[in-house]
Design an enzyme around this catalytic site. Structure first.
Site, PDB file in Angstrom:
ATOM      1  N   TYR A 141      18.635  77.753 -32.586  1.00 48.34           N
ATOM      2  CA  TYR A 141      18.448  79.056 -32.140  1.00 48.34           C
ATOM      3  C   TYR A 141      16.751  79.516 -32.110  1.00 48.34           C
ATOM      4  O   TYR A 141      16.551  80.557 -31.507  1.00 48.34           O
ATOM      5  CB  TYR A 141      19.230  80.058 -32.564  1.00 48.34           C
ATOM      6  CG  TYR A 141      20.763  79.957 -31.717  1.00 48.34           C
ATOM      7  CD1 TYR A 141      21.467  78.872 -31.966  1.00 48.34           C
ATOM      8  CD2 TYR A 141      20.978  81.069 -30.922  1.00 48.34           C
ATOM      9  CE1 TYR A 141      22.713  78.741 -31.209  1.00 48.34           C
ATOM     10  CE2 TYR A 141      22.306  80.974 -30.589  1.00 48.34           C
ATOM     11  CZ  TYR A 141      22.831  79.985 -30.648  1.00 48.34           C
ATOM     12  OH  TYR A 141      24.449  80.023 -30.143  1.00 48.34           O
ATOM     13  N   LYS A 188      27.368  68.855 -40.274  1.00 47.27           N
ATOM     14  CA  LYS A 188      27.523  67.615 -39.449  1.00 47.27           C
ATOM     15  C   LYS A 188      26.693  66.594 -40.168  1.00 47.27           C
ATOM     16  O   LYS A 188      25.476  66.007 -39.603  1.00 47.27           O
ATOM     17  CB  LYS A 188      27.064  67.672 -37.987  1.00 47.27           C
ATOM     18  CG  LYS A 188      27.217  66.444 -37.039  1.00 47.27           C
ATOM     19  CD  LYS A 188      28.801  66.296 -36.915  1.00 47.27           C
ATOM     20  CE  LYS A 188      28.936  65.030 -36.149  1.00 47.27           C
ATOM     21  NZ  LYS A 188      30.222  64.334 -35.886  1.00 47.27           N
ATOM     22  N   ASP A 220      33.545  68.697 -36.293  1.00 42.53           N
ATOM     23  CA  ASP A 220      34.526  68.267 -35.327  1.00 42.53           C
ATOM     24  C   ASP A 220      35.834  68.182 -35.968  1.00 42.53           C
ATOM     25  O   ASP A 220      36.932  68.876 -35.395  1.00 42.53           O
ATOM     26  CB  ASP A 220      34.244  66.814 -34.975  1.00 42.53           C
ATOM     27  CG  ASP A 220      33.604  65.871 -35.824  1.00 42.53           C
ATOM     28  OD1 ASP A 220      33.501  66.059 -37.121  1.00 42.53           O
ATOM     29  OD2 ASP A 220      33.497  64.552 -35.566  1.00 42.53           O
ATOM     30  N   ASP A 244      28.518  79.822 -33.892  1.00 41.00           N
ATOM     31  CA  ASP A 244      28.909  80.390 -32.366  1.00 41.00           C
ATOM     32  C   ASP A 244      30.048  79.995 -32.109  1.00 41.00           C
ATOM     33  O   ASP A 244      30.808  80.654 -31.550  1.00 41.00           O
ATOM     34  CB  ASP A 244      27.616  80.148 -31.462  1.00 41.00           C
ATOM     35  CG  ASP A 244      27.786  80.731 -30.122  1.00 41.00           C
ATOM     36  OD1 ASP A 244      28.255  81.768 -29.893  1.00 41.00           O
ATOM     37  OD2 ASP A 244      27.405  79.916 -29.091  1.00 41.00           O
ATOM     38  N   ASP A 248      34.549  81.728 -31.607  1.00 41.66           N
ATOM     39  CA  ASP A 248      35.034  81.856 -30.469  1.00 41.66           C
ATOM     40  C   ASP A 248      36.508  81.110 -30.495  1.00 41.66           C
ATOM     41  O   ASP A 248      37.550  81.737 -29.907  1.00 41.66           O
ATOM     42  CB  ASP A 248      34.452  81.405 -29.019  1.00 41.66           C
ATOM     43  CG  ASP A 248      33.659  82.444 -28.577  1.00 41.66           C
ATOM     44  OD1 ASP A 248      32.972  83.129 -29.272  1.00 41.66           O
ATOM     45  OD2 ASP A 248      33.212  82.216 -27.217  1.00 41.66           O
TER      46      ASP A 248
HETATM   47  C1  IPM Z   1      27.180  85.306 -29.400  1.00 45.32           C
HETATM   48  C2  IPM Z   1      26.591  84.763 -28.053  1.00 45.32           C
HETATM   49  C3  IPM Z   1      25.146  84.408 -28.052  1.00 45.32           C
HETATM   50  C4  IPM Z   1      24.876  83.385 -29.202  1.00 45.32           C
HETATM   51  C5  IPM Z   1      24.379  84.201 -26.682  1.00 45.32           C
HETATM   52  C6  IPM Z   1      24.636  85.180 -25.628  1.00 45.32           C
HETATM   53  C7  IPM Z   1      22.874  83.823 -27.037  1.00 45.32           C
HETATM   54  O1  IPM Z   1      27.002  83.571 -27.763  1.00 45.32           O
HETATM   55  O2  IPM Z   1      26.761  86.235 -29.720  1.00 45.32           O
HETATM   56  O3  IPM Z   1      27.987  84.574 -29.965  1.00 45.32           O
HETATM   57  O4  IPM Z   1      25.127  82.117 -28.644  1.00 45.32           O
HETATM   58  O5  IPM Z   1      24.469  83.649 -30.183  1.00 45.32           O
HETATM   59 MN    MN Z   2      28.924  83.105 -28.880  1.00 42.46          MN
END
Ligand code: IPM
Ligand code: MN
Ligand code: NAD
Length: 358
Positions: A141, A188, A220, A244, A248
């Site tokens: 990033y 990793k 993984d 990230d 999710d």
């Molecule tokens: C998050 C999002 C961001 C990231 C994107 C939009 C840049 O996915 O905040 O999780 O990858 O950090």
């Molecule tokens: Mn995200």
């Protein structure tokens, strides 16, 4: 009475961002009405829609407003009719410019939402309550040495000792404060040099915490362990990219991406609070987005930036109570009334008013 005056910058952003931030602001307004906090709200527009008007996703004036605030409540950025990354860069710039090296993403399955957890009871086990600590300023990033031509595309993954040390220290201190008996590091190291440095530093720092167990898992395998045995995780620390993705995955385990909150934190400095989801173009403008990720981000703001764990807890209790009576469509249950974004926010603020009065 002593008033605790705070300036709160806010940015809805794109898609469902403004819809959910509206509900987060409602919660903050109730707090200023019912407690000694007094909030002054300042808008700091950013994202894809702002880019379309001004050619900048994070206008200087918005960043000035953010920099001069006590905390930022953020929605989401990114529009499907712009190239990927154009609106999104705003959130990355805020993280970099304010050096928000911690991305704290708690994942907790509420009893009232067990019906929406996609796992069978056998896998849920003792429950899901994990503090994800995502490194937020380095790795892929940081975009060091980025190249993009039609022939070659490159981003390099750079981790520094300083960058690893500060996030891993944060994770161990957090684990200690939460009485966690284990910290899991996800990497990793079987392939990547940055992970090898990360792992070395994880164990160096871990030695200072003999009472806490240390565990390394490859990214993984972690993705399957998170589904297979989520109750074995307490504090999980990992790099930017992996954090990230696994957050999710974790968010859906607690019912919906719309449930998960985050704090982009530099302890003691201006920090940014946002739901972990994006602008959700598939449901934007319909008024049906789940505002709880944004509302729990306000909870994190009260806890981390304003050092008010009691108010933070009351916000969380209010969310749990509200979920028994109403839910947005992403958490559908035929026995519970479906509410739209605003109604869900109203239900939570009603509960919060009662809880703050007690
Ligand atoms: C998050 C999002 C961001 C990231 C994107 C939009 C840049 O996915 O905040 O999780 O990858 O950090
Ligand atoms: Mn995200
Ligand atoms: P997304 O998180 O926007 O949506 C993924 C799925 O989750 C969709 O089906 C969506 O409807 C659902 N969802 C998300 N938030 C919800 C909510 N509050 N209530 C109910 N359902 C919800 O991910 P995406 O579709 O990959 O990304 C859309 C845009 O958002 C992209 O431009 C992406 O880059 C951006 N994004 C921004 C941020 C941020 O600003 N921090 C975070 C993630 C994604």
């Amino acid at each position: 009475m002593i008033y605790l005056k705070k300036i709160i910058a806010y940015c809805g952003g794109d898609g469902v961002g403004p819809e959910v931030v509206e509900e987060g602001l409602k919660v903050l307004k109730v707090i200023s009405e019912y407690t000694d906090f007094e909030f002054d709200f300042k808008e700091a527009p950013a994202g894809g829609n702002v880019y379309k008007k001004s050619g900048k996703s994070l206008p200087n004036q918005s960043f000035e407003t953010i920099k001069n605030s006590d905390a930022l409540l953020f929605g989401a950025v990114g529009l499907p009719d712009l190239p990927p990354g154009v609106g999104e860069v705003a959130v990355l710039q805020i993280r970099q410019k304010l050096d928000l090296y911690v991305n704290l993403r708690p994942i907790k399955l509420y009893d009232s939402l067990r019906d929406r957890c996609p796992l069978k009871d056998e896998f849920i086990g003792k429950g899901i309550d994990i503090a994800f600590v995502r490194e937020n300023t380095e790795g892929l990033y940081a975009n060091k040495g980025a190249v993009l031509t039609d022939e070659t595309a490159e981003n390099s993954m750079v981790y520094t000792r300083k960058g690893c040390e500060r996030i891993i220290n944060y994770a161990f201190e957090l684990a200690k404060s939460l009485n966690h008996s284990k910290v899991t590091s996800v990497d990793k190291a079987n392939v990547l040099n940055p992970s090898r440095l990360w792992r070395k530093i994880f164990h160096e720092i871990g030695e200072k915490y003999p009472e806490i167990n240390k565990e390394d898992i490859y990214i993984d395998a972690f993705c399957q362990w998170l589904i297979r045995k989520p109750d074995s995780f307490q504090t999980v620390v990992t790099g930017n990219m992996f954090g990230d993705i696994i957050s999710d995955e974790g968010a859906f385990l607690i019912g919906s991406l719309g449930m998960a909150s985050s704090g982009n934190i530099h302890p003691g400095k201006v920090s940014m609070y946002e739901p972990i989801h994006g602008s959700a173009p598939d449901i934007a403008g319909k008024g049906i987005a789940n505002p709880i990720g944004a509302i729990l981000s306000v909870k994190l703001m009260m806890q981390e930036s304003f050092h008010s764990p009691n108010i933070a807890k009351l916000i969380e209790n209010s969310v749990e109570e509200a979920l028994i009576e109403g839910r947005t469509i992403d958490l559908k249950n035929p026995e519970i009334k479906t509410r739209n974004t605003r109604e869900m926010g109203d239900l939570i603020t009603e509960k919060l008013k009662k809880n703050l009065k007690k």
